[in-house]
Scaffold this active site. Structure first.
Site, mmCIF file in Angstrom:
data_model
loop_
_atom_site.group_PDB
_atom_site.id
_atom_site.type_symbol
_atom_site.label_atom_id
_atom_site.label_comp_id
_atom_site.label_asym_id
_atom_site.label_seq_id
_atom_site.Cartn_x
_atom_site.Cartn_y
_atom_site.Cartn_z
ATOM 1 C CB SER A 50 40.794 26.817 61.492
ATOM 2 O OG SER A 50 40.956 26.137 62.726
ATOM 3 C CG HIS A 183 55.290 21.299 15.928
ATOM 4 N ND1 HIS A 183 56.156 22.033 16.702
ATOM 5 C CD2 HIS A 183 55.998 20.230 15.484
ATOM 6 C CE1 HIS A 183 57.345 21.448 16.718
ATOM 7 N NE2 HIS A 183 57.277 20.341 15.984
ATOM 8 C CB SER A 304 24.852 28.611 22.787
ATOM 9 O OG SER A 304 24.554 29.984 22.618
ATOM 10 C CE LYS A 310 28.860 28.199 20.234
ATOM 11 N NZ LYS A 310 30.255 27.997 20.251
ATOM 12 C CD GLU A 317 34.758 24.947 26.775
ATOM 13 O OE1 GLU A 317 34.349 25.968 27.354
ATOM 14 O OE2 GLU A 317 34.306 24.570 25.677
HETATM 15 N N1 ARG Z 1 43.882 24.967 64.393
HETATM 16 C C1 ARG Z 1 45.296 24.837 64.529
HETATM 17 C C2 ARG Z 1 45.896 24.478 63.162
HETATM 18 O O1 ARG Z 1 45.170 24.086 62.315
HETATM 19 C C3 ARG Z 1 45.627 23.759 65.503
HETATM 20 C C4 ARG Z 1 46.947 23.907 66.130
HETATM 21 C C5 ARG Z 1 46.977 25.101 67.026
HETATM 22 N N2 ARG Z 1 48.219 25.184 67.715
HETATM 23 C C6 ARG Z 1 48.562 26.268 68.392
HETATM 24 N N3 ARG Z 1 49.754 26.236 68.938
HETATM 25 N N4 ARG Z 1 47.818 27.333 68.460
HETATM 26 O O2 ARG Z 1 47.068 24.595 62.950
#
Ligand code: ARG
Length: 485
Positions: A50, A183, A304, A310, A317
């Site tokens: 992550s 409306h 545009s 335009k 938007e």
């Molecule tokens: N990167 C993990 C998360 O965002 C951290 C916690 C990981 N915990 C574990 N028991 N593997 O959730």
């Protein structure tokens, strides 16, 4: 009572044993691989990591680690010199990340292990003492709460600036008349100021929801450890206080698996996004050649590549479009959490991207709307002309019959309807009908009726609390400044 367990700092080796060297990587993950013979499959590493997104938590992670470390020292769980070198190392790491010189490693999964890994490179084995009496489960819950809390505070400030910009426009246009719609059909004349103040109220509620979410969020998970608490004699009050939480969370299992705070943030963000999207939609309509109610500055219009005439309201938007992302983020996380057994499961790692995405999208949306609205010009003449068409004072006509001729409202409504139909046939406005033409429908009519048929008279007369009269709008702006700014 727990007996205090003291971990003493040994002599610092030059190279930490948990240092993720290429050699050790081939064997097993250096942070948790003790029982493993093989390294994770590259696919496993990819789905598990992550670090690409949770590096955004680095300040919170280091702040929480320092609080945890200080507490371990105060509780004599960790000796002072190890504590000092951990804290110094963490501060240096923060500088490295600030400067952009820190090398994030996918093999170390996430921000927590990346920082701990780097700490080990810097201070050796003592780095491994930091994780005493905590788990990544309470660590990530704490970091993430701190991040969401900061995001709430930033958004609150941004929404406040937005309210200020709207109030300034409302002030300029407190007496500017426009058609009010139901409306999307001309309904009754209103003032632009009044219309804009509606959004100040919406944003005020959004800020209230943020405040509520912040208050409920503000309990510290730190010290809940993996799920069951810890046998070390920690002081959760201390870390909670140090990190600006009101108190430690009451139940360790809840604390490590609760993401209500993220869901509340996303729900609030979604409702705010709806408000921005509605305003975006109105700006698109107002700036169309057909309506021609308002004009965006050059800085917030786009041309545009084929049609030279335009002036497109792309900003409005895109804000309308961004609401899709924000609402999707809420649905995303709600779906992730549904059906998770207690306590922590890795699904919870999927909590961050939707929150980051929503916070970023909302933040730029608010900034764009604020800037766009600041120098938007209302086409006063056109707005008035539009307010005068569509028989928008027909209600005033019926009200006049009730007030002056003592005719029951239902009957007055019917008479006014007949007059609208006559005016429609003639192709004129209600105030262009003659008294004779009106008397033909209702003989009791007098010349006094013409005093209520103009759009100015109409808006001025709507002075009930919360109504559209220019004087009301001026008072409401003053009160709104006191309530919100
Ligand atoms: N990167 C993990 C998360 O965002 C951290 C916690 C990981 N915990 C574990 N028991 N593997 O959730």
């Amino acid at each position: 009572m727990n007996e205090k367990k003291i971990i003493t700092s040994k002599q610092k080796p030059k190279t930490a044993t948990i240092l993720p060297s290429e050699e050790s990587k081939k064997v097993a993950n250096t942070m948790w691989g003790g029982r493993f013979k093989d390294s994770p499959d590259v696919l496993m590493e990819n789905i598990n990591a992550s670090i690409d997104f949770d590096q955004r938590l680095y300040i919170q992670d280091i702040t929480a680690s320092i609080a945890h470390c200080k507490m371990l020292v105060d509780q004599k769980i960790l000796d002072t010199s190890a504590g000092k070198s951990i804290i110094n190392g963490l501060k240096e790491i923060k500088n490295e990340i600030d400067k952009g010189s820190f090398e994030f490693k996918k093999s170390l999964e996430d921000i927590h292990l990346n920082i701990e890994g780097r700490l080990a490179e810097k201070i050796g084995d003592d780095a491994g003492r930091l994780h005493t009496a905590r788990s990544r489960n309470d660590q990530v819950a704490t970091d993430f709460k701190l991040w969401v809390r900061d995001a709430i505070d930033t958004l609150d400030e941004e929404l406040k600036n937005f309210q200020t910009a709207i109030l300034d426009q409302a002030e300029k246009n407190a007496g500017t008349i426009m058609p009010g719609f139901t409306h999307l059909q001309a309904a009754q004349p209103i003032t632009v100021g009044h219309h804009l103040l509606a959004y100040v109220e919406m944003l005020g509620r959004d800020r209230g929801r943020l405040r509520d979410a912040r208050a409920r969020l503000n309990e510290s998970p730190l010290g809940s450890a993996a799920l069951a608490g810890t046998s070390f004699p920690i002081n959760r009050e201390q870390t909670a206080r140090e990190l600006g939480f009101d108190r430690p969370s009451a139940n360790s299992m809840d604390a490590v698996s609760d993401r209500d705070f993220a869901l509340e943030f996303l729900s609030t963000a979604s409702i705010t996004a709806l408000h921005l999207s509605r305003l975006g939609e109105e700006i698109v309509i107002w700036c169309s050649a057909q309506f021609d109610f308002a004009r965006l500055s050059d800085a917030f219009s786009t041309g545009s590549s084929i049609m030279p005439q335009k002036r497109n309201p792309d900003g409005a938007e895109l804000v309308r479009g961004k609401s899709g992302r924000i609402i999707a983020s809420l649905i995303n996380l709600i779906t992730v959490i549904k059906g998770l057994p207690m306590a922590y499961s890795k699904d919870l790692q999927e909590d961050k991207e939707p929150v980051f995405e929503a916070a970023d999208s909302l933040s730029i949306s608010i900034a764009v709307m604020t800037a766009m609205l600041k120098d938007m010009e209302f086409n006063v003449q056109n707005l008035k002309k539009a307010a005068e068409s569509g028989f928008t004072t027909a209600t005033d006509l019926a009200d006049w019959m009730v007030r002056v001729l003592n005719i029951p409202f239902r009957k007055a409504h019917n008479i006014a309807g007949q007059m609208v139909s006559i005016a429609e046939e003639k192709g004129c406005r209600l105030d262009e009908l003659s008294l004779a033409e009106m008397k033909a429908v209702e003989p009791k009519f007098t010349n006094d009726v013409f005093s209520v048929l103009g759009v100015e008279e109409s808006v001025t007369s709507r002075n009930s609390f919360g109504g559209t009269a220019p004087q009301n709008v001026k008072n409401a702006i003053k009160k709104a400044r006191e309530r919100f700014l």
